[in-house]
Design an enzyme around this catalytic site. Structure first.
Site, PDB file in Angstrom:
ATOM      1  N   GLY A 266       0.811  -1.213   0.000  1.00 41.88           N
ATOM      2  CA  GLY A 266       0.000   0.000   0.000  1.00 41.88           C
ATOM      3  C   GLY A 266       0.843   1.261   0.000  1.00 41.88           C
TER       4      GLY A 266
ATOM      5  N   SER B 162      -0.909  -9.936  -2.542  1.00 40.88           N
ATOM      6  CA  SER B 162       0.419  -9.310  -2.616  1.00 40.88           C
ATOM      7  C   SER B 162       1.562 -10.305  -2.432  1.00 40.88           C
ATOM      8  CB  SER B 162       0.540  -8.221  -1.552  1.00 40.88           C
ATOM      9  OG  SER B 162      -0.405  -7.204  -1.759  1.00 40.88           O
TER      10      SER B 162
ATOM     11  N   ARG C  34      -6.758   2.971  18.702  1.00 35.95           N
ATOM     12  CA  ARG C  34      -6.329   4.304  19.135  1.00 35.95           C
ATOM     13  C   ARG C  34      -6.946   4.752  20.457  1.00 35.95           C
ATOM     14  NH1 ARG C  34      -6.881   7.046  13.212  1.00 35.95           N
ATOM     15  NH2 ARG C  34      -4.943   6.220  12.309  1.00 35.95           N
TER      16      ARG C  34
ATOM     17  N   CYS D 191      -3.784  11.066  10.785  1.00 31.33           N
ATOM     18  CA  CYS D 191      -2.852  12.018  10.174  1.00 31.33           C
ATOM     19  C   CYS D 191      -3.177  13.463  10.519  1.00 31.33           C
ATOM     20  CB  CYS D 191      -2.832  11.828   8.658  1.00 31.33           C
ATOM     21  SG  CYS D 191      -4.469  11.873   7.891  1.00 31.33           S
TER      22      CYS D 191
ATOM     23  N   SER E 134      -4.291  11.787  -0.998  1.00 26.66           N
ATOM     24  CA  SER E 134      -3.381  10.795  -0.418  1.00 26.66           C
ATOM     25  C   SER E 134      -3.940  10.152   0.839  1.00 26.66           C
ATOM     26  CB  SER E 134      -2.027  11.438  -0.099  1.00 26.66           C
ATOM     27  OG  SER E 134      -2.193  12.536   0.784  1.00 26.66           O
TER      28      SER E 134
ATOM     29  N   LYS F 211     -12.364  11.850  15.489  1.00 24.96           N
ATOM     30  CA  LYS F 211     -11.010  11.375  15.786  1.00 24.96           C
ATOM     31  C   LYS F 211     -10.148  12.538  16.260  1.00 24.96           C
ATOM     32  CE  LYS F 211     -10.936   7.707  12.264  1.00 24.96           C
ATOM     33  NZ  LYS F 211     -10.428   7.365  10.915  1.00 24.96           N
TER      34      LYS F 211
ATOM     35  N   HIS G  30      -1.694  17.445   3.597  1.00 24.21           N
ATOM     36  CA  HIS G  30      -2.893  18.049   4.169  1.00 24.21           C
ATOM     37  C   HIS G  30      -2.599  19.448   4.690  1.00 24.21           C
ATOM     38  CE1 HIS G  30      -4.704  14.239   3.694  1.00 24.21           C
ATOM     39  NE2 HIS G  30      -4.850  13.859   4.940  1.00 24.21           N
TER      40      HIS G  30
END
Length: 336
Positions: free
Chosen positions: A10, A38, A98, A128, A158, A212, A240
């Site tokens: 990935g 993969s 998380r 992110c 992305s 989040k 970002h």
């Protein structure tokens, strides 16, 4: 030192290889894992060829010290016990763990020491957009406690992976060639558009991505900070951006903020010279390691308010680099 990458095919998995190379990460052996699809693929790293192994419930992780995992939440949940059962430290890039109380959520510049206490041998890599936010907030928190944050994100393709980046580029080509536009990764065409939705909506009207940012920021900073986010997908391939407003307990001057970000901002690059049109932009921050901060100004509606703009590469700092920095911290602290 034996390390593994799970989900190497990935976008983040490939970024892991780049970051490990760029930072000359210390290891003796590398093992690559992927899905059945993969398995068998070959990747060259530091002049040596590696064949991807299929991730299975077996003892493949018996001698592995650190596993960088970026294969989706479902895979992380299914294979966590298999990966960690022999003592491997699993640094997980999904959202699966998380908010679990017994799993540290770590941004090394902010709360690296949390990585030392990991009852399940799992360390979670934050979202992110949260990583970018807390790296910028941390030096300002040291000046005066941050009570409240409003943030709007401008998130690149992305964030949805390699196929999403390809789709955006192809959409521009299709539009220019007057062809039918392919829309698969997002709810709408992203080219020449912005989409005010990242992830699914929750009952309170916020998306999961926005929640989040609220929950993860509080956990990482060990703070009662309140965060209200609006997350927007924009037609940028990579990196970002965030427009952030903060309210602090006491007023912080622009000069104080700049001094703190320059002196205490571990992982921050201050880029703030609006008179010369010098401020962070995704075009120039893509593939960079740091969080770039600029356009710092007083909020004219609140004496305790401050506004700023930040940009960070989502795949690099927002995913692969942060995870590798966690591993580097553990090695430095002899905490594996």
């Amino acid at each position: 030192m034996k390390i593994a990458i799970v989900g190497v095919s990935g976008a983040v998995g490939q970024e892991f290889l780049k970051v490990l190379d760029e930072r000359n990460f210390p290891f003796d052996e590398l093992v690559l894992f992927g899905s059945a699809r993969s398995a068998g693929k070959e990747y060259t790293f530091k002049g040596k060829k590696y064949t991807v192994k299929e991730l299975k419930h077996n003892d493949d992780f018996k001698d592995i010290d650190i596993a960088f995992v970026s294969a989706g939440g479902g895979t992380s949940i299914e294979f966590a016990d298999t990966i960690t059962q022999f003592g491997t430290v699993m640094i997980d890039n999904s959202s699966a763990f998380r908010m679990d109380k017994d799993v540290p959520l770590v941004v090394p510049e902010v709360n690296g020491e949390d990585a030392k206490v990991r009852p399940r041998n799992i360390i979670a890599n934050p979202n992110c957009t949260t990583i970018q936010l807390v790296v910028a907030l941390n030096p300002l928190e040291k000046v005066s406690h941050i009570k409240r944050v409003h943030v709007s994100t401008y998130q690149a393709a992305s964030g949805a992976g390699a196929t999403a980046m390809d789709e955006l580029v192809n959409q521009f080509k299709q539009i220019l060639n007057k062809e039918e536009v392919t829309v698969e990764k997002f709810a709408y065409q992203l080219a020449y558009n912005v989409i005010p939705q990242v992830d699914v909506f929750t009952d309170n009207g916020y998306t999961k991505e926005e929640m989040k940012m609220y929950n993860e920021t509080r956990k990482i900073m060990h703070s009662d900070i309140e965060v209200s986010a609006t997350c927007v997908r924009v037609p940028v391939v990579r990196a970002h951006s965030e427009a952030t407003w903060i309210e602090t307990e006491r007023p912080i001057s622009v000069e104080e903020a700049k001094a703190a970000l320059a002196a205490e901002g571990n992982g921050v690059i201050l880029q703030d010279d609006p008179a010369n049109k010098d401020y962070p932009m995704p075009l120039f921050v893509a593939n960079k390691e740091e969080v770039y901060v600029g356009r710092i100004r007083k909020d004219i509606t609140n004496p305790n308010g401050l506004s700023f703009w930040s940009v960070s590469d989502q795949i690099k700092k927002g995913a692969a680099l942060n995870a590798v920095q966690i591993a580097e911290y553990l090695i430095k602290e002899n905490a594996l």
